[in-house]
Design an enzyme around this catalytic site. Structure first.
Site, PDB file in Angstrom:
ATOM      1  NE  ARG A   3      -3.970  -1.555   0.034  1.00  0.00           N
ATOM      2  CZ  ARG A   3      -4.969  -1.907   0.821  1.00  0.00           C
ATOM      3  NH1 ARG A   3      -4.745  -2.400   2.008  1.00  0.00           N
ATOM      4  NH2 ARG A   3      -6.204  -1.722   0.436  1.00  0.00           N
ATOM      5  CD  GLN A  34      -2.122   6.091  -4.272  1.00  0.00           C
ATOM      6  OE1 GLN A  34      -2.286   6.848  -5.224  1.00  0.00           O
ATOM      7  NE2 GLN A  34      -2.180   6.495  -3.031  1.00  0.00           N
ATOM      8  CG  ASP A  72      -4.092  -1.076  -3.481  1.00  0.00           C
ATOM      9  OD1 ASP A  72      -4.542  -2.215  -3.285  1.00  0.00           O
ATOM     10  OD2 ASP A  72      -4.052  -0.196  -2.599  1.00  0.00           O
ATOM     11  CB  SER A  79      -7.360   0.002  -2.968  1.00  0.00           C
ATOM     12  OG  SER A  79      -6.596   0.033  -1.808  1.00  0.00           O
ATOM     13  CE1 TYR A 120      -4.285  -4.002   4.738  1.00  0.00           C
ATOM     14  CE2 TYR A 120      -1.896  -4.211   4.701  1.00  0.00           C
ATOM     15  CZ  TYR A 120      -3.108  -4.194   4.041  1.00  0.00           C
ATOM     16  OH  TYR A 120      -3.149  -4.367   2.683  1.00  0.00           O
TER      17      TYR A 120
HETATM   18  P1  NAD Z   1      -8.774  -3.658   5.958  1.00  0.00           P
HETATM   19  O1  NAD Z   1      -9.598  -4.216   4.852  1.00  0.00           O
HETATM   20  O2  NAD Z   1      -7.627  -4.435   6.457  1.00  0.00           O
HETATM   21  O3  NAD Z   1      -9.740  -3.383   7.224  1.00  0.00           O
HETATM   22  C1  NAD Z   1     -10.912  -2.599   7.075  1.00  0.00           C
HETATM   23  C2  NAD Z   1     -11.039  -1.665   8.237  1.00  0.00           C
HETATM   24  O4  NAD Z   1     -11.412  -2.398   9.393  1.00  0.00           O
HETATM   25  C3  NAD Z   1      -9.759  -0.927   8.605  1.00  0.00           C
HETATM   26  O5  NAD Z   1      -9.985   0.451   8.511  1.00  0.00           O
HETATM   27  C4  NAD Z   1      -9.475  -1.380  10.036  1.00  0.00           C
HETATM   28  O6  NAD Z   1      -8.908  -0.361  10.828  1.00  0.00           O
HETATM   29  C5  NAD Z   1     -10.865  -1.724  10.504  1.00  0.00           C
HETATM   30  N1  NAD Z   1     -10.966  -2.572  11.698  1.00  0.00           N
HETATM   31  C6  NAD Z   1     -10.201  -3.612  12.097  1.00  0.00           C
HETATM   32  N2  NAD Z   1     -10.654  -4.114  13.283  1.00  0.00           N
HETATM   33  C7  NAD Z   1     -11.742  -3.373  13.618  1.00  0.00           C
HETATM   34  C8  NAD Z   1     -12.654  -3.407  14.691  1.00  0.00           C
HETATM   35  N3  NAD Z   1     -12.541  -4.283  15.693  1.00  0.00           N
HETATM   36  N4  NAD Z   1     -13.645  -2.492  14.719  1.00  0.00           N
HETATM   37  C9  NAD Z   1     -13.795  -1.570  13.743  1.00  0.00           C
HETATM   38  N5  NAD Z   1     -12.961  -1.502  12.687  1.00  0.00           N
HETATM   39  C10 NAD Z   1     -11.947  -2.391  12.616  1.00  0.00           C
HETATM   40  O7  NAD Z   1      -8.305  -2.190   5.614  1.00  0.00           O
HETATM   41  P2  NAD Z   1      -8.093  -1.491   4.201  1.00  0.00           P
HETATM   42  O8  NAD Z   1      -9.334  -0.877   3.769  1.00  0.00           O
HETATM   43  O9  NAD Z   1      -7.438  -2.479   3.299  1.00  0.00           O
HETATM   44  O10 NAD Z   1      -7.074  -0.362   4.603  1.00  0.00           O
HETATM   45  C11 NAD Z   1      -5.909  -0.700   5.357  1.00  0.00           C
HETATM   46  C12 NAD Z   1      -4.973   0.467   5.450  1.00  0.00           C
HETATM   47  O11 NAD Z   1      -4.325   0.665   4.197  1.00  0.00           O
HETATM   48  C13 NAD Z   1      -5.631   1.792   5.801  1.00  0.00           C
HETATM   49  O12 NAD Z   1      -4.770   2.463   6.684  1.00  0.00           O
HETATM   50  C14 NAD Z   1      -5.688   2.494   4.495  1.00  0.00           C
HETATM   51  O13 NAD Z   1      -5.717   3.894   4.636  1.00  0.00           O
HETATM   52  C15 NAD Z   1      -4.406   2.047   3.886  1.00  0.00           C
HETATM   53  N6  NAD Z   1      -4.369   2.152   2.426  1.00  0.00           N
HETATM   54  C16 NAD Z   1      -3.337   2.824   1.861  1.00  0.00           C
HETATM   55  C17 NAD Z   1      -3.259   2.907   0.494  1.00  0.00           C
HETATM   56  C18 NAD Z   1      -2.115   3.632  -0.158  1.00  0.00           C
HETATM   57  O14 NAD Z   1      -1.453   4.398   0.493  1.00  0.00           O
HETATM   58  N7  NAD Z   1      -1.836   3.372  -1.400  1.00  0.00           N
HETATM   59  C19 NAD Z   1      -4.227   2.333  -0.304  1.00  0.00           C
HETATM   60  C20 NAD Z   1      -5.271   1.647   0.313  1.00  0.00           C
HETATM   61  C21 NAD Z   1      -5.330   1.551   1.685  1.00  0.00           C
END
Ligand code: NAD
Length: 382
Positions: free
Chosen positions: A123, A128, A131, A134, A229
């Site tokens: 990530r 991006q 990805d 996402s 994460y």
């Molecule tokens: P994910 O699918 O792993 O999880 C979904 C969400 O569930 C997350 O926001 C997590 O904090 C939340 N979660 C976990 N346990 C929980 C609980 N008990 N109660 C409530 N919520 C809970 O996450 P994702 O959507 O794949 O994103 C993961 C990270 O990657 C984030 O920080 C996101 O901003 C980041 N990201 C960065 C990029 C980039 O920079 N290119 C792109 C995509 C995502």
């Protein structure tokens, strides 16, 4: 010249595909030969001729096509029997599901072939465009709102009519990562009143910028990895969260759960006791139903009735908007292949020291090269 092969999806219910004609043109410009299985695009209304016009060759017999493959690209990992037909040096690129499909992983490893898992693309800003986690999660967030809306017996927006005023539906989104934020944005666009919660406190601002409210719960210290994460909560924190959410869940017309823990079983967020407090006619959508579930009563692949509440656990959400999902996924793949491309040799180059492949390459030359999967695999076989 590298030969890229695009077979039809192994899973019949998978409506997404890994290639559209526009991508063929880019691959041909790079200097690749593109082989497409006849009927690949039919579910999306894309005829074989459109791939041919763009520069691809169509095949009907899988065996000779796979026997020439330098890379096989698909949405889901191809069946091992098909992989076994490919040359030893060939590479499979797909959603490999390396944490769950351990038998498949062992077979691929023993066969000496290489595999990239699109779930493991880092990530970072550089990645991006590649990805796929996402791109598909974002569409999943949108689809989950539509699924909930179709099950609900009331409207989402407020309506003021001579026949009376209809209040906006109350939607509670738990987990505000990529999918959750898209669900919030979609629900707001539909006029619902939206509340959200995530264990990562930094998300509050993003939720509020979409016009939704953020539920504050004091869980003490919560951690996240360098990729962003969330880490698992302690048992005490889990029960604090469940208690604090109870009232909001009972008061909601729709609850959408999207909480995931990378490489682990998703956390249980809603027990049956809490579900029983919801009003009959309410709807719960569990994004994680296929991986163990955020909701105790959800059933993978199904929509069920629990005490008058509809619980949607159908899964494969992005596949519901298969044209857009395919376009985004095919572009993610194209970005990855272009990044790996050796311009001089006009061929695919697997540089396992590169930042992207260090993270996304799972097996290479008979070795399990991915540090995270290796650690998980060793723990399981110990
Ligand atoms: P994910 O699918 O792993 O999880 C979904 C969400 O569930 C997350 O926001 C997590 O904090 C939340 N979660 C976990 N346990 C929980 C609980 N008990 N109660 C409530 N919520 C809970 O996450 P994702 O959507 O794949 O994103 C993961 C990270 O990657 C984030 O920080 C996101 O901003 C980041 N990201 C960065 C990029 C980039 O920079 N290119 C792109 C995509 C995502």
């Amino acid at each position: 010249m590298s030969i890229l092969v695009f077979p039809k999806e192994a899973l019949e219910t998978e409506k997404r595909i890994a290639l559209l004609p526009v991508n063929v043109k880019t691959y041909c410009r790079l200097g690749a030969k593109v082989l497409v299985e006849s009927g690949l695009g039919l579910t999306l209304g894309v005829a074989d001729e459109e791939y041919v016009e763009a520069g691809a060759e169509i095949f009907t017999d899988r065996e000779p096509a796979l026997a020439q493959a330098d890379a096989v690209l698909s949405v889901r990992s191809i069946a091992f029997e098909d992989f076994d037909l490919c040359p030893k040096h060939s590479l499979s690129v797909s959603f490999f599901d390396p944490f769950n499909r351990t038998e498949h992983l062992k077979q691929v490893l023993n066969s000496q072939r290489s595999a990239i898992s699109m779930e493991m693309i880092p990530r970072t800003s550089r990645c991006q465009k590649m990805d796929a986690l996402s791109s598909q999660a974002s569409l999943a967030g949108y689809v989950m709102v539509l699924k909930a809306m179709n099950q609900l017996n009331k409207t989402l927006p407020m309506m003021m009519t001579p026949a009376g005023t209809l209040k906006p539906a109350k939607i509670f989104v738990i987990g505000a990562g990529v999918a959750g934020l898209q669900a919030i944005a979609t629900a707001k666009r539909m006029g619902a009143s939206v509340l959200a919660y995530d264990t990562r406190a930094e998300v509050a601002e993003q939720v509020q910028s979409l016009g939704a409210k953020f539920l504050k719960i004091d869980l003490g210290e919560t951690k996240s990895s360098d990729q962003g994460y969330a880490s698992a909560l302690t048992e005490e924190q889990m029960s604090l969260q469940q208690k604090a959410q109870e009232e909001c869940i009972a008061d909601s017309d729709i609850v959408i759960t999207t909480a995931q823990l990378f490489g682990r079983k998703p956390p249980l967020l809603i027990t049956n006791d809490v579900l029983k407090k919801m009003r009959p006619g309410s709807v719960v959508v569990d994004m994680a139903a296929e991986d163990g579930g955020n909701v105790e009563a959800s059933v993978a692949g199904e929509t069920i009735d629990f005490n008058g509440i509809k619980i949607v656990g159908t899964g494969n959400w992005a596949s519901e908007v298969s044209l857009d999902a395919s376009q985004m996924y095919a572009n993610n793949l194209q970005a990855l292949i272009s990044d790996m491309w050796d311009e001089e040799r006009k061929a695919l180059h697997i540089d396992d020291s590169d930042e992207v492949l260090r993270s996304a390459l799972i097996t290479h030359k008979g070795e399990l090269v991915n540090a995270i999967i290796k650690a998980t695999h060793e723990k399981e076989t110990a």
